[in-house]
Write a protein that holds these residues in place. Structure first.
Motif, PDB file in Angstrom:
ATOM      1  N   ALA A   2      25.383  31.907  34.698  1.00  0.00           N
ATOM      2  CA  ALA A   2      26.330  30.805  34.818  1.00  0.00           C
ATOM      3  C   ALA A   2      27.455  31.007  33.818  1.00  0.00           C
ATOM      4  O   ALA A   2      27.234  31.486  32.713  1.00  0.00           O
ATOM      5  N   GLY A   3      28.681  30.639  34.212  1.00  0.00           N
ATOM      6  CA  GLY A   3      29.800  30.787  33.297  1.00  0.00           C
ATOM      7  C   GLY A   3      30.543  32.099  33.476  1.00  0.00           C
ATOM      8  O   GLY A   3      31.732  32.149  33.239  1.00  0.00           O
ATOM      9  N   GLU A   4      29.841  33.156  33.904  1.00  0.00           N
ATOM     10  CA  GLU A   4      30.550  34.409  34.161  1.00  0.00           C
ATOM     11  C   GLU A   4      31.420  34.246  35.398  1.00  0.00           C
ATOM     12  O   GLU A   4      30.938  33.773  36.427  1.00  0.00           O
ATOM     13  N   PRO A   5      32.691  34.656  35.333  1.00  0.00           N
ATOM     14  CA  PRO A   5      33.464  34.631  36.573  1.00  0.00           C
ATOM     15  C   PRO A   5      32.941  35.698  37.536  1.00  0.00           C
ATOM     16  O   PRO A   5      32.290  36.658  37.109  1.00  0.00           O
ATOM     17  N   LEU A   6      33.233  35.527  38.807  1.00  0.00           N
ATOM     18  CA  LEU A   6      32.839  36.520  39.796  1.00  0.00           C
ATOM     19  C   LEU A   6      33.499  37.858  39.490  1.00  0.00           C
ATOM     20  O   LEU A   6      32.873  38.912  39.535  1.00  0.00           O
ATOM     21  N   LEU A   7      34.784  37.784  39.171  1.00  0.00           N
ATOM     22  CA  LEU A   7      35.522  39.007  38.871  1.00  0.00           C
ATOM     23  C   LEU A   7      36.301  38.807  37.587  1.00  0.00           C
ATOM     24  O   LEU A   7      36.952  37.764  37.403  1.00  0.00           O
ATOM     25  N   PHE A  31      43.014  39.145  34.559  1.00  0.00           N
ATOM     26  CA  PHE A  31      42.772  37.818  35.145  1.00  0.00           C
ATOM     27  C   PHE A  31      41.303  37.689  35.535  1.00  0.00           C
ATOM     28  O   PHE A  31      40.564  38.672  35.534  1.00  0.00           O
ATOM     29  N   ASP A  32      40.904  36.450  35.844  1.00  0.00           N
ATOM     30  CA  ASP A  32      39.548  36.175  36.334  1.00  0.00           C
ATOM     31  C   ASP A  32      39.631  35.545  37.722  1.00  0.00           C
ATOM     32  O   ASP A  32      40.601  34.869  38.031  1.00  0.00           O
ATOM     33  N   VAL A  33      38.599  35.725  38.496  1.00  0.00           N
ATOM     34  CA  VAL A  33      38.441  34.926  39.720  1.00  0.00           C
ATOM     35  C   VAL A  33      37.049  34.331  39.682  1.00  0.00           C
ATOM     36  O   VAL A  33      36.061  35.059  39.515  1.00  0.00           O
ATOM     37  N   ARG A  34      36.964  33.004  39.816  1.00  0.00           N
ATOM     38  CA  ARG A  34      35.654  32.369  39.799  1.00  0.00           C
ATOM     39  C   ARG A  34      35.081  32.304  41.212  1.00  0.00           C
ATOM     40  O   ARG A  34      35.790  32.523  42.184  1.00  0.00           O
ATOM     41  N   ARG A  35      33.793  31.964  41.265  1.00  0.00           N
ATOM     42  CA  ARG A  35      33.168  31.814  42.586  1.00  0.00           C
ATOM     43  C   ARG A  35      33.857  30.731  43.395  1.00  0.00           C
ATOM     44  O   ARG A  35      34.172  29.669  42.873  1.00  0.00           O
ATOM     45  N   ASN A  36      34.082  31.044  44.673  1.00  0.00           N
ATOM     46  CA  ASN A  36      34.673  30.077  45.601  1.00  0.00           C
ATOM     47  C   ASN A  36      36.087  29.648  45.199  1.00  0.00           C
ATOM     48  O   ASN A  36      36.552  28.588  45.561  1.00  0.00           O
ATOM     49  N   GLU A  37      36.743  30.508  44.420  1.00  0.00           N
ATOM     50  CA  GLU A  37      38.107  30.186  43.998  1.00  0.00           C
ATOM     51  C   GLU A  37      39.086  31.059  44.777  1.00  0.00           C
ATOM     52  O   GLU A  37      38.755  32.179  45.149  1.00  0.00           O
ATOM     53  N   ALA A  38      40.285  30.518  45.034  1.00  0.00           N
ATOM     54  CA  ALA A  38      41.329  31.306  45.688  1.00  0.00           C
ATOM     55  C   ALA A  38      42.461  31.545  44.696  1.00  0.00           C
ATOM     56  O   ALA A  38      43.087  30.608  44.213  1.00  0.00           O
ATOM     57  N   LEU A  39      42.680  32.826  44.396  1.00  0.00           N
ATOM     58  CA  LEU A  39      43.784  33.218  43.518  1.00  0.00           C
ATOM     59  C   LEU A  39      44.881  33.810  44.388  1.00  0.00           C
ATOM     60  O   LEU A  39      44.620  34.676  45.227  1.00  0.00           O
ATOM     61  N   VAL A  40      46.106  33.336  44.196  1.00  0.00           N
ATOM     62  CA  VAL A  40      47.236  33.901  44.914  1.00  0.00           C
ATOM     63  C   VAL A  40      47.994  34.816  43.970  1.00  0.00           C
ATOM     64  O   VAL A  40      48.230  34.455  42.816  1.00  0.00           O
ATOM     65  N   VAL A  41      48.330  36.018  44.424  1.00  0.00           N
ATOM     66  CA  VAL A  41      49.146  36.931  43.632  1.00  0.00           C
ATOM     67  C   VAL A  41      50.519  37.009  44.280  1.00  0.00           C
ATOM     68  O   VAL A  41      50.654  37.469  45.411  1.00  0.00           O
ATOM     69  N   LEU A  42      51.538  36.510  43.555  1.00  0.00           N
ATOM     70  CA  LEU A  42      52.901  36.479  44.076  1.00  0.00           C
ATOM     71  C   LEU A  42      53.750  37.532  43.388  1.00  0.00           C
ATOM     72  O   LEU A  42      53.433  37.973  42.277  1.00  0.00           O
ATOM     73  N   GLY A  43      54.831  37.902  44.019  1.00  0.00           N
ATOM     74  CA  GLY A  43      55.761  38.823  43.380  1.00  0.00           C
ATOM     75  C   GLY A  43      56.638  39.481  44.419  1.00  0.00           C
ATOM     76  O   GLY A  43      56.256  39.584  45.578  1.00  0.00           O
ATOM     77  N   GLU A  44      57.831  39.949  43.990  1.00  0.00           N
ATOM     78  CA  GLU A  44      58.738  40.502  44.989  1.00  0.00           C
ATOM     79  C   GLU A  44      58.361  41.924  45.361  1.00  0.00           C
ATOM     80  O   GLU A  44      57.499  42.542  44.741  1.00  0.00           O
ATOM     81  N   SER A  45      58.998  42.406  46.384  1.00  0.00           N
ATOM     82  CA  SER A  45      58.675  43.714  46.939  1.00  0.00           C
ATOM     83  C   SER A  45      58.724  44.799  45.854  1.00  0.00           C
ATOM     84  O   SER A  45      59.660  44.842  45.058  1.00  0.00           O
ATOM     85  N   GLY A  46      57.702  45.629  45.801  1.00  0.00           N
ATOM     86  CA  GLY A  46      57.690  46.748  44.876  1.00  0.00           C
ATOM     87  C   GLY A  46      57.159  46.424  43.492  1.00  0.00           C
ATOM     88  O   GLY A  46      57.151  47.279  42.607  1.00  0.00           O
ATOM     89  N   CYS A  47      56.681  45.201  43.252  1.00  0.00           N
ATOM     90  CA  CYS A  47      56.249  44.836  41.899  1.00  0.00           C
ATOM     91  C   CYS A  47      54.822  45.302  41.615  1.00  0.00           C
ATOM     92  O   CYS A  47      54.331  45.147  40.496  1.00  0.00           O
ATOM     93  N   GLY A  48      54.134  45.845  42.610  1.00  0.00           N
ATOM     94  CA  GLY A  48      52.811  46.402  42.356  1.00  0.00           C
ATOM     95  C   GLY A  48      51.654  45.620  42.960  1.00  0.00           C
ATOM     96  O   GLY A  48      50.491  45.861  42.611  1.00  0.00           O
ATOM     97  N   LYS A  49      51.926  44.730  43.892  1.00  0.00           N
ATOM     98  CA  LYS A  49      50.868  43.892  44.463  1.00  0.00           C
ATOM     99  C   LYS A  49      49.846  44.720  45.241  1.00  0.00           C
ATOM    100  O   LYS A  49      48.638  44.575  45.055  1.00  0.00           O
ATOM    101  N   SER A  50      50.337  45.597  46.107  1.00  0.00           N
ATOM    102  CA  SER A  50      49.399  46.415  46.887  1.00  0.00           C
ATOM    103  C   SER A  50      48.674  47.410  45.985  1.00  0.00           C
ATOM    104  O   SER A  50      47.520  47.760  46.233  1.00  0.00           O
ATOM    105  N   THR A  51      49.350  47.843  44.931  1.00  0.00           N
ATOM    106  CA  THR A  51      48.714  48.750  43.977  1.00  0.00           C
ATOM    107  C   THR A  51      47.528  48.046  43.306  1.00  0.00           C
ATOM    108  O   THR A  51      46.470  48.644  43.106  1.00  0.00           O
ATOM    109  N   LEU A  52      47.709  46.769  42.986  1.00  0.00           N
ATOM    110  CA  LEU A  52      46.614  45.991  42.408  1.00  0.00           C
ATOM    111  C   LEU A  52      45.430  45.955  43.376  1.00  0.00           C
ATOM    112  O   LEU A  52      44.274  46.172  42.981  1.00  0.00           O
ATOM    113  N   ALA A  53      45.715  45.697  44.652  1.00  0.00           N
ATOM    114  CA  ALA A  53      44.639  45.650  45.651  1.00  0.00           C
ATOM    115  C   ALA A  53      43.908  46.986  45.708  1.00  0.00           C
ATOM    116  O   ALA A  53      42.672  47.037  45.724  1.00  0.00           O
TER     117      ALA A  53
END
Ligand SMILES: Nc1ncnc2c1ncn2[C@@H]1O[C@H](COP(=O)(O)OP(=O)(O)OP(=O)(O)O)[C@@H](O)[C@H]1O
Ligand SMILES: Nc1ncnc2c1ncn2[C@@H]1O[C@H](COP(=O)(O)OP(=O)(O)OP(=O)(O)O)[C@@H](O)[C@H]1O
Ligand SMILES: [Mg+2]
Ligand SMILES: [Mg+2]
Lengths: 324, 336
Positions: A2-7, A31-53
């Protein structure tokens, strides 16, 4: 546990080699993502969003110059895992991904039901019958009628194909689903209906989501937490209600002011200038060149400061906060 | 709607563009010869544009927006009906007049990334239409190319003239596309999804640019989009399209505040403004998807998805154009 984030992700970096030098596409993200939580990653084209994925899924192209950081799943460090172990324990098992433009990458000569059932047959050794039954259940979840199991991708509309790739990501019942621009190419009604399905899935299955997008308005349909990226880094991480109502980083403020709203008299603003080249980003704050609040200190790379319980901002203006 | 059409016709300025009963159907064949049917991409469209106004056509993917734009430009032959520009029907123009027409109407096509030829530099891209339309003097062409680049705020022009498209950002490429559409000093611009491929912040910038060029020069601007949240800032009137037809039209604020057609109402209800509460509620979305244009449903095209469908009426006959509020037209049986 308990208390540990999922990610939990700490100082994640992924740089590419290119003909003209090293591209620092993902440059120290935490960053952290908790269980059953939705995190949105925003940013303009080329900022590295797909690289993060790609980094989170460890789906790396060959031209990697540098890959480092920590990634904990339920408190277990996975960066040290061998490829074999990562595949067995994490990728597609705990975490799955809907890739950007995946709906156009479905196999054209295989019926979509078979494509959704495949991971269950391959990774779990299920019979075809059993895997197809499960595929039908997931189809229902994402709003595709079971008749469509027998169809080929070209027989489906864009919206239906997007639901199919979503089904592929959900079929193994992962704890976390990463979606890279899942609705950007779709019409508003289709978008709204897919977002409805995601909300339902989140509620019914308790799945966590990372939704990657540049569409701020649509992101609010799922977001509980928001992470804003700029030039390979996170500039702000906050609860959605705080981020949408009162963004803290100067870039966040401009971004929110640039979002056109249906019922708003004032014209949306535009952010002058362009993001820096990731081959040779500036020494100091990467946003400084375009920042209306820039001051002397911005020549130095800002630290990330914590404001309140749930928000961090990478900006010298917030130096009164605690260091992270 | 009919009343307002007559009013516009008799007014002093008159419409710059009139579209009457326009149909553009594409014949669909199998193996190159077997006729399967017709895709009714534009299927009975009527409207007028006043000189100097900015209008937006909105609708979902595949509803016929680009087909309409291309028919207005004379790139598709209408199956039926006519397009009347400055008083003359396109169908009656000879080759030379047709060319002159294309100089009067600038076109910003969908998909900026495919719009610019990759092997031409910006100078050549901008000179090309001038050459085609007989501007012989190189100095004159250069002068106009520079002026067009200044107009779209790519300055100084020298920095851009010898660049190739791949050396430009998406926003810069889109400006070049607009500069090319402006270079023949058209009276009207048709911009098909001019910003849908761009980042939100760049989008606003390009739309503002188009709008300011339009007002500065008194151009007529028809822009096509599926993004309703931007239109109020960049257009004065909206036409809502569904399955090849215009289902509603009104002045922007009137339409956004008092949508009449159930389809328009559904579209507006599906649009989110960023708000953390959105994540906690299901949005109301009409069931199903837009119909096949090969075999559209009888009666109102929207009736199979409509929650206010009147059985025996909406599924039988296409609704007439009605005017439930002043200056606000819709094709919906609810307002008979
Ligand atoms: N395989 C690769 N090799 C070299 N550079 C790459 C590679 N993939 C991406 N890049 C570069 O890394 C940077 C970040 O790219 P990424 O695809 O992560 O951006 P993004 O935020 O997903 O953009 P978009 O919103 O356009 O999808 C860009 O400058 C891009 O050109
Ligand atoms: N040249 C053509 N031949 C045959 N069918 C066509 C042709 N051009 C368009 N169509 C069909 O006509 C219909 C309307 O297409 P159109 O491109 O006009 O839609 P649109 O509203 O512009 O869509 P989008 O928002 O996706 O650009 C579609 O079913 C399309 O497949
Ligand atoms: Mg991407
Ligand atoms: Mg189109």
């Amino acid at each position: 546990m308990a208390g540990e984030p999922l990610l939990r992700v700490e100082d994640l970096k992924l740089h590419y080699r290119s003909g003209r030098g090293v591209v620092r596409a993902l440059d120290g993200v935490s960053f952290d993502v908790r269980r059953n939580e939705a995190l949105v990653v925003l940013g303009e084209s080329g900022c590295g969003k797909s690289t993060l994925a790609k980094a989170l899924m460890r789906l790396l192209p060959r031209n990697i110059a540098h890959f480092s950081g920590r990634m904990l799943v339920d408190g277990v460090e996975t960066m040290g895992h061998s490829e074999e172990r990562f595949r067995r324990e994490v990728r597609w098992v705990r975490i799955s991904l809907v890739m950007q433009a995946a709906m156009n990458a479905l196999n054209p000569v295989v019926r979509v039901g078979q494509q959704v059932a495949e991971p269950l047959r391959v990774h779990r050794g299920w019979s075809n019958r059993r895997a197809l039954d499960r595929a039908a259940e997931v189809f229902a979840l994402v709003g595709v009628s079971a008749d469509f199991l027998q169809r080929y991708p070209f027989e489906l509309s864009g919206g239906m194909r997007q639901r199919v790739v979503l089904a592929m990501a959900l079929v193994t019942e992962p704890d976390l689903v990463i979606m890279d621009e899942p609705t950007s190419a779709l019409d508003v009604l289709t978008q709204a209906s897919i977002m409805n399905a995601l909300k339902r899935i989140k509620q019914e299955l308790g799945t966590s989501f990372i939704l990657i997008t540049h569409d701020v308005s649509t992101s609010s349909e799922l977001a509980e937490r928001v992470a804003l990226m700029y030039a390979g880094q996170l500039v702000e991480l906050a609860d959605a209600k705080d981020f949408f109502r009162e963004p803290a980083h100067p870039y966040s403020k401009l971004l929110m002011a640039s979002v056109p709203r249906l019922h708003q008299e004032e014209k949306p603003v535009h952010i002058p200038g362009q993001p820096p080249n990731l081959l040779d980003p500036p020494e100091g704050c990467r946003f400084a060149e375009r920042c209306p609040s820039r001051f002397g200190r911005c020549d130095r790379d800002p630290e990330t400061f914590r404001i309140g319980e749930r928000r961090t901002v990478r900006c010298w203006l917030h130096a009164e906060g605690t260091r992270t | 709607m009919n009343a307002s059409i007559r009013e516009v016709r008799t007014s002093a300025t008159g419409p710059v563009l009139s579209v009457r009963d326009l149909h553009t159907w594409f014949e669909l064949r199998q193996w190159g010869f077997l006729r399967v049917g017709s895709v009714r991409a534009v299927d009975g469209v009527n409207f007028d544009l006043k000189a100097g106004e900015a209008v937006a056509f909105v609708g979902e993917s595949g509803c016929g927006k680009s087909s309409l734009a291309r028919t207005l430009l004379g790139l598709h032959q209408p199956t039926r009906g006519e397009v009347i520009f400055e008083g003359r029907s396109l169908g009656t123009l000879n080759a030379a007049e047709r060319k002159a027409y294309l100089a009067r109407v600038g076109y910003v096509q969908q998909d900026p990334y495919g719009a610019l030829p990759p092997f031409m530099d910006v100078r050549r891209i901008l000179h090309e239409p001038l050459i085609v339309h007989g501007v012989r003097s190189r100095a004159e062409r250069d002068k106009r190319a520079r002026a067009a680049l200044e107009e779209v705020r790519l300055s100084p022009p020298e920095d851009f003239l010898s660049k190739f498209p791949h050396m430009l950002s998406g926003g810069q490429q889109q400006r070049v596309v607009i500069a090319r559409a402006l270079i023949l000093r058209p009276a009207m611009i048709i911009a098909d999804e001019p910003v849908s491929m761009l980042d939100a912040s760049v989008r606003v910038e390009i739309l503002q640019l188009l709008r300011s060029i339009q007002t500065d020069h008194g151009l007529t601007l028809a822009f096509i989009t599926h993004d309703l949240s931007t239109v109020r800032h960049f257009a004065e009137r909206i036409f809502v399209m569904y399955a090849g037809r215009i289902v509603e039209q009104a002045e922007v604020n009137e339409l956004l505040n008092h949508p009449q057609h159930p389809y328009t109402q559904a579209l507006l209800a599906a649009i989110s403004d960023p708000d953390a509460d959105n994540a906690h509620q299901q949005r109301e979305v009409p069931p199903g998807e837009p119909p096949s244009l090969l075999k559209p449903p009888a009666g109102c095209r929207f009736h199979p998805r409509c929650n206010r469908m009147i059985a025996g009426t909406c599924d039988r006959e296409y609704p007439p154009d009605l005017e439930p509020r002043s200056g606000h037209g819709t094709a919906c049986w609810l307002y008979r």
